[in-house]
Design a protein around this motif. Sequence first.
Motif, PDB file in Angstrom:
ATOM      1  N   MET A 107      -8.917 -54.943  12.807  1.00  0.00           N
ATOM      2  CA  MET A 107      -7.424 -55.193  12.065  1.00  0.00           C
ATOM      3  C   MET A 107      -7.814 -56.410  11.090  1.00  0.00           C
ATOM      4  SD  MET A 107      -4.143 -56.692  13.991  1.00  0.00           S
ATOM      5  CE  MET A 107      -3.890 -55.187  14.836  1.00  0.00           C
ATOM      6  N   LYS A 108      -7.080 -56.490  10.209  1.00  0.00           N
ATOM      7  CA  LYS A 108      -7.144 -57.561   9.092  1.00  0.00           C
ATOM      8  C   LYS A 108      -5.695 -58.323   9.134  1.00  0.00           C
ATOM      9  CE  LYS A 108      -9.223 -56.803   5.162  1.00  0.00           C
ATOM     10  NZ  LYS A 108      -9.696 -56.343   3.965  1.00  0.00           N
ATOM     11  N   ALA A 109      -5.828 -59.440   9.220  1.00  0.00           N
ATOM     12  CA  ALA A 109      -4.494 -60.525   9.050  1.00  0.00           C
ATOM     13  C   ALA A 109      -4.367 -61.429   8.188  1.00  0.00           C
ATOM     14  CB  ALA A 109      -4.620 -61.280  10.397  1.00  0.00           C
ATOM     15  N   LEU A 110      -3.325 -61.414   7.497  1.00  0.00           N
ATOM     16  CA  LEU A 110      -3.379 -62.434   6.269  1.00  0.00           C
ATOM     17  C   LEU A 110      -2.168 -63.594   6.676  1.00  0.00           C
ATOM     18  CD1 LEU A 110      -3.140 -63.188   3.295  1.00  0.00           C
ATOM     19  CD2 LEU A 110      -1.506 -61.563   2.934  1.00  0.00           C
ATOM     20  N   PHE A 111      -2.714 -64.532   6.547  1.00  0.00           N
ATOM     21  CA  PHE A 111      -1.817 -65.967   6.572  1.00  0.00           C
ATOM     22  C   PHE A 111      -1.230 -66.598   5.288  1.00  0.00           C
ATOM     23  CE2 PHE A 111      -3.700 -65.618  10.453  1.00  0.00           C
ATOM     24  CZ  PHE A 111      -3.121 -66.461  11.576  1.00  0.00           C
ATOM     25  N   ILE A 112       0.102 -66.510   5.306  1.00  0.00           N
ATOM     26  CA  ILE A 112       0.656 -67.056   4.053  1.00  0.00           C
ATOM     27  C   ILE A 112       1.122 -68.268   4.380  1.00  0.00           C
ATOM     28  CG2 ILE A 112       2.282 -66.624   2.295  1.00  0.00           C
ATOM     29  CD1 ILE A 112       2.554 -63.741   2.863  1.00  0.00           C
ATOM     30  N   GLY A 113       0.221 -69.446   3.841  1.00  0.00           N
ATOM     31  CA  GLY A 113       0.328 -70.909   4.495  1.00  0.00           C
ATOM     32  C   GLY A 113      -0.161 -71.008   5.666  1.00  0.00           C
ATOM     33  N   ARG A 155      -5.261 -55.355   1.717  1.00  0.00           N
ATOM     34  CA  ARG A 155      -4.569 -54.051   2.674  1.00  0.00           C
ATOM     35  C   ARG A 155      -4.754 -54.973   3.900  1.00  0.00           C
ATOM     36  NH1 ARG A 155      -3.632 -49.478   0.419  1.00  0.00           N
ATOM     37  NH2 ARG A 155      -3.577 -48.538   2.394  1.00  0.00           N
ATOM     38  N   PRO A 156      -3.933 -55.871   4.283  1.00  0.00           N
ATOM     39  CA  PRO A 156      -3.978 -56.157   5.779  1.00  0.00           C
ATOM     40  C   PRO A 156      -3.004 -55.531   6.470  1.00  0.00           C
ATOM     41  CG  PRO A 156      -2.782 -57.758   4.246  1.00  0.00           C
ATOM     42  CD  PRO A 156      -3.474 -56.958   3.315  1.00  0.00           C
ATOM     43  N   GLU A 157      -3.216 -55.317   7.755  1.00  0.00           N
ATOM     44  CA  GLU A 157      -2.157 -54.817   8.617  1.00  0.00           C
ATOM     45  C   GLU A 157      -1.129 -55.778   9.156  1.00  0.00           C
ATOM     46  OE1 GLU A 157      -6.078 -52.490   9.100  1.00  0.00           O
ATOM     47  OE2 GLU A 157      -5.538 -54.547   9.134  1.00  0.00           O
ATOM     48  N   ILE A 158      -1.365 -56.930   9.306  1.00  0.00           N
ATOM     49  CA  ILE A 158      -0.537 -57.851   9.972  1.00  0.00           C
ATOM     50  C   ILE A 158      -0.376 -59.090   8.730  1.00  0.00           C
ATOM     51  CG2 ILE A 158      -0.449 -57.067  12.039  1.00  0.00           C
ATOM     52  CD1 ILE A 158      -2.083 -59.465  13.010  1.00  0.00           C
ATOM     53  N   LYS A 205       6.520 -54.442   1.232  1.00  0.00           N
ATOM     54  CA  LYS A 205       6.206 -53.442   0.101  1.00  0.00           C
ATOM     55  C   LYS A 205       4.826 -52.994   0.435  1.00  0.00           C
ATOM     56  CE  LYS A 205       9.890 -54.926  -2.929  1.00  0.00           C
ATOM     57  NZ  LYS A 205      10.028 -55.637  -4.310  1.00  0.00           N
ATOM     58  N   ALA A 206       3.965 -53.845   0.613  1.00  0.00           N
ATOM     59  CA  ALA A 206       2.702 -53.388   0.919  1.00  0.00           C
ATOM     60  C   ALA A 206       2.143 -52.657   2.446  1.00  0.00           C
ATOM     61  CB  ALA A 206       1.614 -54.751   0.804  1.00  0.00           C
ATOM     62  N   GLY A 207       3.241 -52.671   3.265  1.00  0.00           N
ATOM     63  CA  GLY A 207       3.052 -51.778   4.463  1.00  0.00           C
ATOM     64  C   GLY A 207       2.618 -52.822   5.419  1.00  0.00           C
ATOM     65  N   CYS A 208       2.893 -54.127   5.437  1.00  0.00           N
ATOM     66  CA  CYS A 208       2.229 -54.785   6.576  1.00  0.00           C
ATOM     67  C   CYS A 208       3.344 -55.214   7.710  1.00  0.00           C
ATOM     68  CB  CYS A 208       2.016 -56.039   6.117  1.00  0.00           C
ATOM     69  SG  CYS A 208       0.597 -56.137   4.650  1.00  0.00           S
ATOM     70  N   HIS A 209       2.979 -55.281   8.861  1.00  0.00           N
ATOM     71  CA  HIS A 209       3.789 -55.757   9.913  1.00  0.00           C
ATOM     72  C   HIS A 209       3.959 -57.199   9.730  1.00  0.00           C
ATOM     73  CE1 HIS A 209       3.406 -51.663  11.715  1.00  0.00           C
ATOM     74  NE2 HIS A 209       1.837 -51.728  11.619  1.00  0.00           N
ATOM     75  N   LEU A 210       5.182 -57.907  10.349  1.00  0.00           N
ATOM     76  CA  LEU A 210       5.430 -59.205   9.972  1.00  0.00           C
ATOM     77  C   LEU A 210       5.795 -59.935  10.910  1.00  0.00           C
ATOM     78  CD1 LEU A 210       7.957 -58.304   7.335  1.00  0.00           C
ATOM     79  CD2 LEU A 210       5.768 -58.773   6.787  1.00  0.00           C
ATOM     80  N   PHE A 211       4.741 -60.942  11.066  1.00  0.00           N
ATOM     81  CA  PHE A 211       5.094 -62.240  11.897  1.00  0.00           C
ATOM     82  C   PHE A 211       5.788 -63.448  11.163  1.00  0.00           C
ATOM     83  CE2 PHE A 211       4.384 -65.923  14.247  1.00  0.00           C
ATOM     84  CZ  PHE A 211       4.303 -65.822  15.677  1.00  0.00           C
ATOM     85  N   ILE A 212       7.124 -63.451  11.269  1.00  0.00           N
ATOM     86  CA  ILE A 212       7.765 -64.510  10.406  1.00  0.00           C
ATOM     87  C   ILE A 212       8.210 -65.751  11.108  1.00  0.00           C
ATOM     88  CG2 ILE A 212       9.699 -65.049   8.920  1.00  0.00           C
ATOM     89  CD1 ILE A 212      10.093 -61.771   8.637  1.00  0.00           C
TER      90      ILE A 212
END
Length: 344
Positions: free
Chosen positions: A1-7, A72-75, A94-101
Amino acid sequence: MKALFIGLGSIGQRHLRNLRKLAGDSVEVIAYRAKRQVPVLNDKFQVDENANLAEKYNVREFDDLDEALNERPEIVFITNPTSHHVDVALKAAKAGCHLFIEKPIDSCIDRVDELVELVSSKGLITTVAYQLRFHPGLNQVYRWLQEKCIGNLLSVSIRQGEYLPGFHPYEDYRISYASRKELGGGVILTQIHEFDYALWFFGLPRRIVAIGGKYSHLEVDVEDTATILMECKCDDRMLPVTLTLDYLQKPPDRNCIIVGDQGKIVWDFHSGHTTLIPMGGEEKKVFDFSQFDRPSMFIDELKQFLNAVSGKGSTIVDLQCGIDSLRMALAARESLETGEIVSL
């Protein structure tokens, strides 16, 4: 799995530490960081002077969000300032990522319907980070309410007060998102957890009225004090629920008192007790959570999100919950600014 942190400010780093604790190096972590102003912090929010965040947590950093999403992160963990949440959530969805807000969903309701439609059409898992849903003391309150242990409910008083300059001792509070209107600050949105558990216990209110503003010496351009009265519905009767929030109390204060015609329930975050006090002198019941490890709430909410992404269950704080709590908070802020009662 790949995770992207925005901030990767204080809360982003907390979720990053927890992700590494739960998944180790099995998750590839990347991050979009626009400013990189927050230093590396430990579990106690102390600055690790000699640490490099990218090296410590094995994170690849990007200066461009589109480039990060092209990985292409999954989350995606949305942990940037409040006023930017929906904008980046839409790009990630839009990129198809699951969201932890991170809470709240945003500082306004604009484009939220677009996000709901996109998440639904793509079948994405979403959760909003209201970790108090995982607090054992509040879960005991919920159980006693479900069991109608105090009879017909008569009134509710919720209080949360904490000194803003103490939130993040490592930074000047005046530059924090919580202090700045353009970033979605103010005590109403910042302390929105209290709205969320009121929603959990009593449902969406019919009407809201608020009084408050900037009452203190603090150098902020947002409200630092607010008292909110909400008209909820309980068993076909109206139930008054009062929230009192401030940026000023030292030591901090956080509690909830629910009064019924057969007793009352008191939850006190800092004393570590939830108490059921029956009417008529019967012996009270005390649920002791004084040994509860507060960081475990954040671990539990992340576990649930990761399990849901893996197809093992669902999230208890979904996008609609986050929208409803935001509507409540925005109604309170509107009432505070206009002096009018706001209907939901």
